[in-house]
Design a protein around this motif. Structure first.
Motif, PDB file in Angstrom:
ATOM      1  N   ILE A  12      15.009   7.434  -5.291  1.00  0.00           N
ATOM      2  CA  ILE A  12      14.861   8.873  -5.056  1.00  0.00           C
ATOM      3  C   ILE A  12      13.388   9.225  -4.831  1.00  0.00           C
ATOM      4  O   ILE A  12      13.042   9.975  -3.930  1.00  0.00           O
ATOM      5  N   LEU A  14      11.194   7.297  -3.668  1.00  0.00           N
ATOM      6  CA  LEU A  14      10.777   6.723  -2.382  1.00  0.00           C
ATOM      7  C   LEU A  14      11.391   7.466  -1.200  1.00  0.00           C
ATOM      8  O   LEU A  14      11.054   7.209  -0.053  1.00  0.00           O
ATOM      9  N   GLY A  15      12.326   8.372  -1.507  1.00  0.00           N
ATOM     10  CA  GLY A  15      12.957   9.136  -0.430  1.00  0.00           C
ATOM     11  C   GLY A  15      14.076   8.382   0.266  1.00  0.00           C
ATOM     12  O   GLY A  15      14.594   8.834   1.275  1.00  0.00           O
ATOM     13  N   HIS A  16      14.460   7.216  -0.270  1.00  0.00           N
ATOM     14  CA  HIS A  16      15.549   6.473   0.377  1.00  0.00           C
ATOM     15  C   HIS A  16      16.901   7.108   0.095  1.00  0.00           C
ATOM     16  O   HIS A  16      17.827   6.975   0.874  1.00  0.00           O
TER      17      HIS A  16
END
Lengths: 411, 411
Positions: A12, A14-16
């Motif tokens: 989360i 890392l924005g993945h």
């Protein structure tokens, strides 16, 4: 009651992964009259997790944790929480057996790592869930609660509904009830004008929740010590709201507009066809998203080119030449052509300019015509939406469904 | 560099709004080699905001804040931040003028409340943004930075890209580069087997990002002090990856598969038609989501009933009787019928059982046939997806696009 949610997961930060769990939990709690006071996302590392646990345990009455309960080496929530409570992990034969059974049901053996999940904090209560095999963790200490759930949505959902919500309920003083009225065909400001001063509904609390795809949801809620009284007061408030905006209410609870439309079609034994241009299959796709849609949907045409409008829907070329593809005349001809060609009871058409290009002064981006043809004739409406391509297409699709619903219910 | 994001907004804690801003920020930072260490969501109240600001300022090098900068009474981020830094708000004529100009461009005057936004912390630098009229706030103190941005996505996006990313870049020691390779038609495990041990690529970092709608993205990244060397090393790693999985790469960067397909169609001067059954318009809708799709998409048919398959696509009734609507024979006939009836160069068909009902032992839920017809003939593939209705439809739609892309690029 102060409730904190800690989400654990590098993916989360890392924005993945989009953190839909937090929103789901916040929504379910909110529906039941509980409110998240804080949400924190921390990485899969011992130090950050410990710090956040300490902070949450100091300020909240109930701490919810999601993530990091699985079988891989970066799933460290179990030992970190045990350590935080100065507890120790002990091997639990009952949990080992439960995990074993979960795999045995599918004729499998637990892979390495899974058996480790049966090592459980000695002073915590395991929460078992049929959707997975990672036990949740429940500590109840010093009149505070900590519940750790897996991050996998299906596993978490079950635990929240079966364990967390009843636990919160048991801590609530008094009772809480709510009613959700779903409306279509009227904006928030129009509805709020019709309903008038929300204070007149006191002690019932009123909220408007607008959505581009689903219309405005009106939510009534009330807390109180006497359940009977709460129910009666809420009922009265609902009646008063229905008196004022009843014509716009298409459902209560979680029913969606597509389901209401399909039920009406099936009930009236009517078959549906669609002719979409700028929405490009979006209206059809929304209807097909409902299981059993084949009972009413006969077919749909995405007639993107003029040629296809002529060939597939049988539109007179003159209509297109004289009025253009985006016009009330073309929308009418599309709906009537779809109805006739598909040999159905009712047909809906959408034609417009979604943008970002293709607009003119006379026919700007966002201009959309929607028509409906049935045995009573054909009606057409003109709309001017003001968003980007995606928003214009979604608004047009929603509006087409609203018009279809209004036509069917008034039939 | 430790970066913390504080999101301010009751609507997120109440579950009314899905916090897509955090994910968007995390993704953009991550792409540039920066990592969010913490995300915190706090309510629109002074005490909670102050507490979180203190905590973030003590532990992070850069604190990003979103939300609460607007003109309404619950937008309190500006005074709370000023107060936190023991600063004061002063009336700034330049900001008042800027806000005034923003409205004047549309022939309007700023409504009450908007002018208040020109009262700005005396020691902070305003960040102006053409997408809105709420100035962002930038404090740079004690080698740390705080940047507050509006919560409205379009306003925040501009500030992050134009101000935050360059600021983070200026604090970075060395250089960072990344390459994004987007693949379709191969799963993560297949690709990782082809690529082999990721350590062999060292010092380049390799990550797989799978998506149900867009295939697996392979991401290569590298930091270093010598930019030329970083670029060269990354270039070599990309070449080595392309040697192994080149046939599955459809784009680099942010280009989506639909765009690649449309470009190929336009380049080859080919017109496209679609015949969808279980996907119910989803493939068409994805293609229409790309601006300019009308250049290649001729029309689409959602032939949900058998009757519509016969009438609209001209399928021989015998084929349906002998093989059923979900069969390779029907898929082939649908694609060929769509190609012929629409008089186009290439047509794609999808037929399957999305579920949750309608499956049998022989034809289970998740069974999907996809066919493509062009001048070289017709090919058909059989798939067995294992999700719910929504996942099955999305997987089928993605797979249809993958097959179309493969056919076009090999042409």
């Amino acid at each position: 009651m102060k409730i904190e949610l800690i989400t654990i997961g590098d993916e989360i930060l890392l924005g993945h992964t989009l953190d839909t769990n937090s929103n789901w939990i916040a929504s379910r709690l909110s529906e039941c009259g509980f409110h998240l006071r804080w949400i924190s996302v921390v990485a899969d590392n011992v130090s950050d997790m410990r710090h956040q646990l300490r902070r949450a345990w100091n300020r909240a009455d109930v701490v919810l944790v999601t993530g990091g309960l699985g079988p891989t080496h970066d799933d460290i929530t179990r030992p970190v929480i045990a350590d935080f409570f100065k507890d120790e992990l002990i091997a639990r034969a009952d949990l080992a057996e439960w995990i074993h059974d979960r795999f045995a049901q599918r004729g499998l053996k637990p892979p390495p790592g899974y058996e480790l999940m049966s090592e459980f904090p000695s002073r915590a209560v395991p929460i078992l869930n049929e959707h997975g095999c990672a036990p949740g963790i429940h500590y109840s200490l010093d009149d505070r609660e900590l519940i750790a759930m897996p991050g996998v949505p299906t596993e978490m959902h079950g635990m929240l509904i079966e364990t967390v919500l009843p636990l919160l309920e048991s801590r609530r003083e008094g009772h809480y009830r709510f009613t959700v009225l779903k409306t279509a065909g009227a904006g928030e400001s129009f509805l709020s004008e019709k309903i008038g001063d929300p204070n007149a509904l006191e002690p019932v609390h009123l909220a408007y929740l607008p959505s581009i795809d689903h219309g405005v949801t009106v939510r009534l809620s009330l807390s109180g010590s006497d359940l009977q009284e709460v129910d009666n007061t809420l009922k009265k408030a609902e009646e008063s709201i229905r008196d004022r905006i009843g014509e716009f209410i298409y459902a209560t609870g979680s029913t969606i507009l597509e389901e209401v439309i399909l039920n009406l079609l099936v009930e009236k034994k009517m078959r549906l066809a669609l002719a979409e241009s700028c929405t490009g299959g979006l209206v059809t796709s929304r209807i097909v998203s409902v299981p059993g849609s084949s009972e009413a949907l006969e077919r749909a045409f995405v007639t993107y080119s003029n040629k296809s409008k002529i060939e597939v829907l049988g539109i007179d070329e003159e209509i297109l030449i004289d009025n253009g593809a985006v016009s009330s005349e073309t929308a009418v001809a599309m709906a009537e052509g779809a109805r006739q060609r598909a040999d159905v009871d009712i047909a809906v058409s959408v034609t417009g300019i979604a943008g970002p290009t293709g607009g003119t002064d006379e026919k700007p981006v966002g201009l959309v015509y929607i028509a409906i043809a049935d045995k009573r004739g054909t009606s057409v409406n003109r709309f001017r939406f003001g968003g980007g391509r995606d928003a214009n297409r979604r608004r047009a699709a929603h509006t087409a469904l609203v018009m279809l619903w209004q036509r069917l219910k008034d039939d």
